[in-house]
Design an enzyme around this catalytic site. Structure first.
Site, short mmCIF file in Angstrom:
data_model
loop_
_atom_site.label_atom_id
_atom_site.label_comp_id
_atom_site.label_asym_id
_atom_site.label_seq_id
_atom_site.Cartn_x
_atom_site.Cartn_y
_atom_site.Cartn_z
N ASN A 168 -5.71 5.79 0.63
CA ASN A 168 -5.08 6.40 1.52
C ASN A 168 -4.73 7.87 1.63
OD1 ASN A 168 -4.24 3.99 3.21
ND2 ASN A 168 -2.93 3.41 1.69
N GLU A 183 -7.06 -2.16 -6.12
CA GLU A 183 -5.91 -0.09 -6.82
C GLU A 183 -4.97 -1.35 -7.13
OE1 GLU A 183 -6.22 3.27 -3.92
OE2 GLU A 183 -4.98 1.44 -3.21
N SER A 216 0.43 -1.49 0.23
CA SER A 216 -0.07 -0.01 0.49
C SER A 216 0.74 1.33 -0.14
CB SER A 216 -0.56 0.34 0.87
OG SER A 216 -0.20 -0.45 2.60
N HIS A 262 -3.20 -3.64 -5.19
CA HIS A 262 -3.77 -3.63 -4.01
C HIS A 262 -5.00 -3.88 -3.07
CE1 HIS A 262 -3.65 -0.32 -0.38
NE2 HIS A 262 -3.60 -1.35 0.50
#
Length: 292
Positions: A199, A160, A127, A148
């Site tokens: 994130n 992702e 990540s 991810h």
């Protein structure tokens, strides 16, 4: 240079790392009908993964959310191994979910480049680290990308897929299609950027929430309530950080800041202080909230 395999040629998936993410990614693949190998250097880690997945499957069957036949088939499709050499040599697609340390990932990807069949795609679940950091050592940079997953990987729909500058379209297409086969809803990130999409979005919300609380504008409880009742979030930013683990939040911030150097990405002092006190959130019994 060989071309990445197409989705129709993927029958065996190798997941490296038997931790929380690795074992759930592997179960997702097994449930989708793929022969799946979980590889880890730790026999204890593999045993724990097997036990947890058997308990999870039994629980789903008991609740009527998974047919007994499907559970048995998935558990039967899982193989557990400490041998990376033989595991990699049989894989059509690899998902690395090992420790978030570049030196360890580099060693793994170098070995994968030597051991895996020429058609095999090599993906990292990282990540924080873009696949460009390990792509060249494989000798097949075009077949390397990030894939991810989100925790818990058996529940969360988002994946992702992040390409680096040299990732081929064939690799991207196959990785996106594999994610769909696993019942996920993949998103494509066309350029590597620290934190990817999720994130970064969460980081922005967390920064604003921390700023509001530190300025005494509202309590963490009221900020969380607003996120739930006005924005429709399943939980507020403070409760979410506690659930993820404040040590994980701090680590992601450190890694993102090391990449970007942007002041807004710097780790939050309040979170760092809680981590230093051993207050990591739910798993330690306290964080922003008390769970004792």
């Amino acid at each position: 240079m060989s071309a990445a395999t197409g989705i129709e040629n993927i029958s065996t998936i190798l997941v490296i790392g038997a931790g929380t993410m690795g074992r759930q990614i592997a179960m997702s693949a097994a449930l989708a009908g793929y022969s799946t190998i979980i590889q880890d250097i730790s026999t204890e880690g593999l045993a724990a993964a097997r036990t947890e997945l058997e308990v999870w499957a039994a629980g789903r069957v008991a609740k009527g959310k998974l047919a007994r036949e499907a559970a048995d088939a998935a558990l039967g499709a899982l193989e557990y191994s400490t041998d990376l050499d033989s595991s990699a040599s049989n894989a059509d697609f690899v998902i690395e979910a090992a420790t978030e340390r570049l030196d360890i990932k580099t060693q793994i990807f170098q070995k994968l480049g030597e051991l895996a069949p020429a058609h095999t795609i090599l993906a990292t679940n990282s990540s924080t680290l873009g696949s460009s950091k390990v792509a060249q050592v494989t000798g097949r940079a075009a077949q390397v990308c990030n894939m991810h997953f989100f925790n818990p990987a058996l529940v969360m729909k988002c994946v992702e897929v992040v390409r680096h500058e040299g990732t081929s379209d064939a690799t991207v297409d196959t990785t996106m299609e594999l994610a769909r086969k696993l019942g996920k809803e993949p998103v494509l990130i066309n350029k590597e950027i620290p934190g990817f999409i999720a994130n970064r979005l969460m980081g922005a919300i967390q920064r604003e929430a921390l700023g509001l609380a530190e300025a005494g504008i509202a309590s963490i409880e009221d900020i969380d309530t607003t996120a739930r009742t006005a924005l429709g979030h399943p939980m507020g930013p403070f409760a979410l950080m506690d659930m993820v683990g404040l040590d994980v939040i701090d680590f992601i911030a450190q890694a993102t800041y090391a990449e970007s150097g942007a002041p807004e990405d710097a780790p939050d002092e309040r979170i760092s202080a809680l981590v230093a006190e051993g207050k990591l959130g739910r798993k330690s019994g306290s964080g922003f909230y008390d769970y004792s």
